[in-house]
Write a protein that holds these residues in place. Structure first.
Motif, PDB file in Angstrom:
ATOM      1  N   ALA A   1       0.859  -1.168   0.062  1.00 18.40           N
ATOM      2  CA  ALA A   1       0.062   0.061  -0.034  1.00 18.40           C
ATOM      3  C   ALA A   1       1.037   1.248  -0.146  1.00 18.40           C
ATOM      4  O   ALA A   1       0.475   2.367  -0.647  1.00 18.40           O
ATOM      5  CB  ALA A   1      -0.983   0.085   1.206  1.00 18.40           C
ATOM      6  N   ASP A   2       1.880   1.129   0.594  1.00 19.44           N
ATOM      7  CA  ASP A   2       2.835   2.458   0.984  1.00 19.44           C
ATOM      8  C   ASP A   2       4.120   1.960   1.226  1.00 19.44           C
ATOM      9  O   ASP A   2       4.586   1.554   2.588  1.00 19.44           O
ATOM     10  CB  ASP A   2       2.100   3.224   1.794  1.00 19.44           C
ATOM     11  N   GLY A   3       5.078   2.346   0.458  1.00 20.49           N
ATOM     12  CA  GLY A   3       6.659   2.026   0.702  1.00 20.49           C
ATOM     13  C   GLY A   3       7.104   2.861   1.770  1.00 20.49           C
ATOM     14  O   GLY A   3       8.257   2.530   2.504  1.00 20.49           O
ATOM     15  N   LYS A   4       6.474   3.893   2.219  1.00 18.52           N
ATOM     16  CA  LYS A   4       7.012   4.783   3.278  1.00 18.52           C
ATOM     17  C   LYS A   4       6.761   4.272   4.602  1.00 18.52           C
ATOM     18  O   LYS A   4       7.571   4.674   5.554  1.00 18.52           O
ATOM     19  CB  LYS A   4       6.166   6.339   3.324  1.00 18.52           C
ATOM     20  N   HIS A   5       6.057   3.226   4.711  1.00 18.12           N
ATOM     21  CA  HIS A   5       6.076   2.462   6.083  1.00 18.12           C
ATOM     22  C   HIS A   5       7.204   1.720   6.408  1.00 18.12           C
ATOM     23  O   HIS A   5       7.402   1.507   7.589  1.00 18.12           O
ATOM     24  CB  HIS A   5       4.909   1.480   5.971  1.00 18.12           C
ATOM     25  N   MET A   6       8.174   1.676   5.694  1.00 18.46           N
ATOM     26  CA  MET A   6       9.547   1.145   6.013  1.00 18.46           C
ATOM     27  C   MET A   6      10.242   1.902   7.018  1.00 18.46           C
ATOM     28  O   MET A   6      11.241   1.373   7.491  1.00 18.46           O
ATOM     29  CB  MET A   6      10.283   0.802   4.584  1.00 18.46           C
TER      30      MET A   6
ATOM     31  N   LYS B   1      15.510   1.353  -1.843  1.00 15.41           N
ATOM     32  CA  LYS B   1      15.627   2.324  -0.810  1.00 15.41           C
ATOM     33  C   LYS B   1      14.769   3.624  -1.252  1.00 15.41           C
ATOM     34  O   LYS B   1      13.902   4.257  -0.458  1.00 15.41           O
ATOM     35  CB  LYS B   1      17.102   3.131  -0.621  1.00 15.41           C
ATOM     36  N   GLY B   2      14.723   3.833  -2.552  1.00 14.01           N
ATOM     37  CA  GLY B   2      13.990   4.968  -3.034  1.00 14.01           C
ATOM     38  C   GLY B   2      12.458   4.873  -2.589  1.00 14.01           C
ATOM     39  O   GLY B   2      11.618   5.939  -2.758  1.00 14.01           O
ATOM     40  N   SER B   3      11.753   3.560  -2.569  1.00  9.79           N
ATOM     41  CA  SER B   3      10.484   3.401  -2.181  1.00  9.79           C
ATOM     42  C   SER B   3      10.011   3.978  -0.874  1.00  9.79           C
ATOM     43  O   SER B   3       8.984   4.419  -0.768  1.00  9.79           O
ATOM     44  CB  SER B   3       9.894   2.068  -2.448  1.00  9.79           C
ATOM     45  N   GLU B   4      11.078   4.188  -0.137  1.00  7.13           N
ATOM     46  CA  GLU B   4      10.398   4.351   1.345  1.00  7.13           C
ATOM     47  C   GLU B   4      10.394   6.109   1.282  1.00  7.13           C
ATOM     48  O   GLU B   4       9.591   6.605   1.940  1.00  7.13           O
ATOM     49  CB  GLU B   4      11.915   4.464   2.418  1.00  7.13           C
ATOM     50  N   LYS B   5      11.027   6.792   0.167  1.00  7.27           N
ATOM     51  CA  LYS B   5      10.871   8.309   0.267  1.00  7.27           C
ATOM     52  C   LYS B   5       9.473   8.477  -0.646  1.00  7.27           C
ATOM     53  O   LYS B   5       8.894   9.541  -0.344  1.00  7.27           O
ATOM     54  CB  LYS B   5      12.012   8.819  -0.336  1.00  7.27           C
ATOM     55  N   SER B   6       9.524   7.824  -1.902  1.00  5.76           N
ATOM     56  CA  SER B   6       8.338   7.920  -2.706  1.00  5.76           C
ATOM     57  C   SER B   6       7.054   7.479  -2.394  1.00  5.76           C
ATOM     58  O   SER B   6       5.980   8.055  -2.575  1.00  5.76           O
ATOM     59  CB  SER B   6       8.749   7.388  -4.068  1.00  5.76           C
ATOM     60  N   GLY B   7       7.025   6.478  -1.503  1.00  5.11           N
ATOM     61  CA  GLY B   7       5.780   5.701  -1.077  1.00  5.11           C
ATOM     62  C   GLY B   7       5.411   4.779  -1.928  1.00  5.11           C
ATOM     63  O   GLY B   7       4.359   4.219  -1.843  1.00  5.11           O
ATOM     64  N   LEU B   8       6.164   4.469  -3.305  1.00  5.48           N
ATOM     65  CA  LEU B   8       5.540   3.720  -4.363  1.00  5.48           C
ATOM     66  C   LEU B   8       5.591   2.217  -3.708  1.00  5.48           C
ATOM     67  O   LEU B   8       6.730   1.847  -3.372  1.00  5.48           O
ATOM     68  CB  LEU B   8       6.318   3.865  -5.432  1.00  5.48           C
ATOM     69  N   PRO B   9       4.610   1.267  -4.234  1.00  4.12           N
ATOM     70  CA  PRO B   9       4.905   0.098  -3.830  1.00  4.12           C
ATOM     71  C   PRO B   9       5.959  -0.725  -4.785  1.00  4.12           C
ATOM     72  O   PRO B   9       6.145   0.019  -5.866  1.00  4.12           O
ATOM     73  CB  PRO B   9       3.517  -0.659  -4.068  1.00  4.12           C
ATOM     74  N   GLN B  10       6.581  -1.907  -4.153  1.00  5.57           N
ATOM     75  CA  GLN B  10       7.270  -2.564  -5.150  1.00  5.57           C
ATOM     76  C   GLN B  10       6.776  -3.644  -5.783  1.00  5.57           C
ATOM     77  O   GLN B  10       5.620  -4.240  -5.307  1.00  5.57           O
ATOM     78  CB  GLN B  10       8.572  -2.771  -4.169  1.00  5.57           C
ATOM     79  N   LYS B  11       7.605  -4.604  -6.567  1.00  5.71           N
ATOM     80  CA  LYS B  11       6.869  -5.847  -7.217  1.00  5.71           C
ATOM     81  C   LYS B  11       6.746  -6.682  -6.157  1.00  5.71           C
ATOM     82  O   LYS B  11       7.270  -6.774  -4.970  1.00  5.71           O
ATOM     83  CB  LYS B  11       8.066  -6.188  -8.239  1.00  5.71           C
ATOM     84  N   PRO B  12       5.893  -7.541  -6.323  1.00 10.32           N
ATOM     85  CA  PRO B  12       5.311  -8.667  -5.215  1.00 10.32           C
ATOM     86  C   PRO B  12       6.606  -9.339  -4.744  1.00 10.32           C
ATOM     87  O   PRO B  12       6.702  -9.835  -3.496  1.00 10.32           O
ATOM     88  CB  PRO B  12       4.482  -9.478  -6.068  1.00 10.32           C
ATOM     89  N   ASN B  13       7.654  -9.663  -5.757  1.00 13.43           N
ATOM     90  CA  ASN B  13       8.796 -10.382  -5.125  1.00 13.43           C
ATOM     91  C   ASN B  13       9.625  -9.885  -4.141  1.00 13.43           C
ATOM     92  O   ASN B  13      10.099 -10.249  -3.361  1.00 13.43           O
ATOM     93  CB  ASN B  13       9.595 -10.961  -6.267  1.00 13.43           C
ATOM     94  N   ALA B  14       9.713  -8.361  -4.278  1.00  8.90           N
ATOM     95  CA  ALA B  14      10.555  -7.600  -3.721  1.00  8.90           C
ATOM     96  C   ALA B  14      10.027  -7.510  -2.296  1.00  8.90           C
ATOM     97  O   ALA B  14      10.465  -7.555  -1.164  1.00  8.90           O
ATOM     98  CB  ALA B  14      10.827  -6.319  -4.317  1.00  8.90           C
TER      99      ALA B  14
END
Length: 300
Positions: free
Chosen positions: A61-66, A91-104
């Motif tokens: 839902a949100d990469g920022k939760h990391m 690492k960029g997903s934590e700042k952008s909030g974009l979700p990553q691929k299912p495997n990741a």
């Protein structure tokens, strides 16, 4: 490394001004804002993950939760430390909030579960719901880890914004013209006595590097100036490394047609200042903007 007397004196002057300019009221406001901001983020991460029982759904839902999840590990991990444990994580997903691929997301979740501090989340091992007391204890602990760092960042960003504003006002007072910020990918992109604030310089081997102030000089030369404020001597290493990294990328692509400069403020080790001058970066100080004014005027 031999530090010049000029660099040593300017570093000491900047440190003294930083200490004298400390604002208890302003920093208390930054602190209160940090506490409130982190609390909201922890509550959101707990809600999205169903009190940490479903980390994958939260990350999808949100990469920022990391940011929160990294600080619930035993011990908490920095971005670089977590990346070593899980190369699939961006690492960029934590700042952008974009979700990553299912495997990741799956790989990240597995690492989080393996390193999760069960002492702070005892309901996970007991396979039950968290109590309000347990949830609040977890929230307070995460706040205590992150809020001091966030407060330092907010202070540095606030001072840096003031620093850039002072440069923009100075250039305008010298009758320089501000241009819209666009990626600079040709030598004639910034005309003499024109400047851009927050723009990017193209490079040959890396992504375009952002620069705080770009000033147009005669004969298609451009100055790329980074405005750096540091809160302590340890932080100064990171800020100076950032300038040197950009300077190397610009030199590799543009040669001598881009002159890198750094406007410094705060607590900076004299040795770090010397590293800049040794690499040909022109150093200026917020407490002596007249020196910068004389330099840019001499180049047009």
């Amino acid at each position: 490394m031999s530090v010049t007397e000029e660099n040593r004196k300017n570093a000491e002057r900047a440190r003294k001004l930083y200490v004298e300019g400390a604002d208890p009221v302003g920093e208390a406001t930054d602190w209160a804002a940090s506490l409130a901001e982190i609390r909201l983020q922890v509550v959101a991460a707990l809600a999205a993950s169903h009190d940490l029982r479903d980390l994958r759904s939260a990350l999808e839902a949100d990469g920022k939760h990391m940011l929160i999840f990294r600080h619930l590990l035993a011990p908490p991990k920095s971005q670089d430390q977590f990346k070593l444990l899980c190369d699939e994580w961006s690492k960029g997903s934590e700042k952008s909030g974009l979700p990553q691929k299912p495997n990741a997301v799956r790989a990240v979740s597995e690492v989080l579960v393996r390193w999760m501090d069960r002492e702070i989340a005892p309901w996970l091992s007991a396979n039950r719901d968290a109590t309000e007391v347990e949830r609040e204890r977890l929230i307070e602990r995460v706040i205590s880890f992150i809020a001091p760092k966030l407060t330092d960042t907010q202070k540095r960003n606030r001072l840096s914004a003031e620093q850039e504003t002072a440069v923009v006002k100075l250039l305008r007072s010298l009758n320089w013209t501000q241009l819209p910020s666009v990626t600079i990918d040709t030598r004639a992109a910034v005309a003499p006595k024109h400047f851009m604030n927050k723009t990017r310089f193209a490079t040959a081997t890396t992504t375009a590097q952002e620069v705080d102030i770009a000033c147009g000089f005669a004969a298609s030369y451009v100055a790329a100036m980074e405005c750096k404020v540091t809160n302590d001597a340890t932080n100064s290493v990171k800020r100076i490394n950032d300038v040197l990294k950009k300077a190397a990328a610009w030199k590799a692509h543009w040669g001598s047609f881009v002159e890198t400069a750094a406007l410094l403020q705060g607590v900076i080790k004299p040795e770090d200042v010397q590293r800049l001058t040794d690499e040909g970066v022109r150093v200026f100080w917020s407490h002596d903007l007249d020196a910068f004014a004389r330099w840019v005027q001499s180049r047009v």
